[in-house]
Design a protein around this motif. Structure first.
Motif, short mmCIF file in Angstrom:
data_model
loop_
_atom_site.label_atom_id
_atom_site.label_comp_id
_atom_site.label_asym_id
_atom_site.label_seq_id
_atom_site.Cartn_x
_atom_site.Cartn_y
_atom_site.Cartn_z
N THR A 58 -88.70 -31.62 6.56
CA THR A 58 -89.55 -31.66 6.09
C THR A 58 -89.40 -33.47 5.29
O THR A 58 -88.32 -34.02 4.64
N PRO A 106 -98.78 -33.97 20.75
CA PRO A 106 -97.42 -33.31 20.44
C PRO A 106 -96.11 -33.11 21.53
O PRO A 106 -96.61 -33.08 22.28
N THR A 145 -94.12 -31.68 15.06
CA THR A 145 -94.46 -31.40 15.27
C THR A 145 -95.91 -30.43 14.39
O THR A 145 -96.83 -29.50 14.92
N SER A 146 -95.93 -30.70 13.54
CA SER A 146 -96.71 -30.27 11.82
C SER A 146 -96.83 -30.85 10.91
O SER A 146 -95.89 -31.59 10.11
N TRP A 147 -98.28 -31.21 9.99
CA TRP A 147 -98.63 -31.82 9.35
C TRP A 147 -99.59 -31.16 8.28
O TRP A 147 -100.52 -30.37 8.92
N SER A 148 -99.63 -31.29 7.41
CA SER A 148 -100.43 -31.36 6.15
C SER A 148 -100.66 -32.28 4.47
O SER A 148 -100.02 -33.22 4.28
N THR A 180 -84.77 -28.49 12.28
CA THR A 180 -85.93 -28.45 11.56
C THR A 180 -86.02 -29.19 10.05
O THR A 180 -85.66 -28.87 9.11
N LYS A 202 -104.39 -31.35 7.49
CA LYS A 202 -104.71 -31.76 8.96
C LYS A 202 -106.16 -32.53 8.54
O LYS A 202 -106.48 -32.44 7.44
N THR A 208 -93.96 -31.87 8.89
CA THR A 208 -93.13 -31.09 9.58
C THR A 208 -92.36 -31.41 10.81
O THR A 208 -93.24 -31.94 12.27
#
Length: 276
Positions: free
Chosen positions: A76, A206, A194-197, A74, A199, A145
């Motif tokens: 970033t 995904p 898998t995720s982001w910020s 994982t 949103k 991420t």
């Protein structure tokens, strides 16, 4: 009683059996090694998925091949999406493993550093020669991420890298290829988002987490091959015993018929003398 084993038929059968035994033993160990490799791969994926997230720069760099031990770690990254150089990766399946569509591949740029991000999957449209409609990437600076993955190659993935594709469509996710199109270095490998910020807005579906619980049928296949190995001498012995029994029965039957014929001959001779 076992002289028949020297006949051509039995010599060939015995040689075939002797050749099959080491072959099936090797096939069993081949499946065992595949089982061990699958177990080790599952453990590696599980450990990497559960490891704390680290900045992508700690694990890769421009021109670097992502080591196997770092795959699925994982990571970033922070930057701005370069949608002008966004491409789609053809012939990729969705989460149902049946629907065919595209992966959306977008460079994420921060200063002199850039990394490819697989933002996810979208279904294929009716016209595969046109660039599909893609959910817009978040604007401004974002922190993503995802899972770090190595560059795809034809030899490693089995996917043929076709030429002559429509504009902004590719077959492989490869940082070296995209670096040439982008005109700037890219970190080796890519991030599977898998995720982001922050949103905002609809995004591609995904990519599912890799399966790492199923160990496959390789151990069962190994046991089967070794059972077949044990069955060869057992089967040979059973066939030999049956052949011996059948030959003995035929010999006994022939001897009995010969004895009956011998007993009937003296009876016929007196009968013929009395007739004279």
């Amino acid at each position: 009683m076992y002289r028949f084993l020297l006949t051509r038929q039995w010599v060939i059968l015995t040689l075939i059996g002797l050749a099959l035994i080491p072959t099936m033993i090797r096939l069993g160990f081949w499946q065992l090694h595949r089982h061990e490799a699958k177990v080790a791969q599952n453990q590696l994926i599980g450990n990497n998925l559960g490891a704390p997230a680290v900045p992508v720069d700690q694990l890769t760099a421009p021109g670097r091949t992502v080591p196997r031990d770092d795959t699925f770690r994982t990571v970033t990254a922070t930057g701005t999406y370069d949608t002008a150089h966004e491409v789609v990766v053809r012939q990729r399946t969705g989460s149902d493993e049946q629907s065919i569509g595209y992966f959306v591949l977008t460079p994420l740029i921060e200063g002199k550093r850039a990394v490819l991000v697989n933002r996810g999957w979208i279904p294929a449209g009716a016209d595969l020669t046109k660039f599909p409609e893609i959910p817009a990437a978040p604007r401004g600076k974002v922190t993503v991420t995802g899972r770090l993955k190595a560059d795809e190659t034809s030899s490693g993935s089995g996917i043929k890298d076709k030429s002559g594709l429509p504009p902004r469509q590719v077959m492989l996710i490869n940082s070296e290829q995209q670096a040439k199109a982008l005109g700037r270095p890219l970190q080796g490998g890519y991030i599977e988002l898998t995720s982001w910020s922050p949103k905002g807005g609809k995004q591609p579906d995904p990519v599912p987490e890799p399966e790492h619980d199923d160990i496959g049928p390789h151990m069962a296949y190994a046991v089967q091959w070794w059972l077949f190995t044990a069955g060869v001498p057992v089967g040979w012995f059973v066939l030999a015993r049956r052949e011996r029994r059948d030959r003995a029965a035929e010999a006994a039957k022939a001897a009995s018929e010969t004895a009956e014929s011998a007993e009937q001959e003296p009876r016929k001779a007196p009968a013929a003398a009395n007739a004279e």
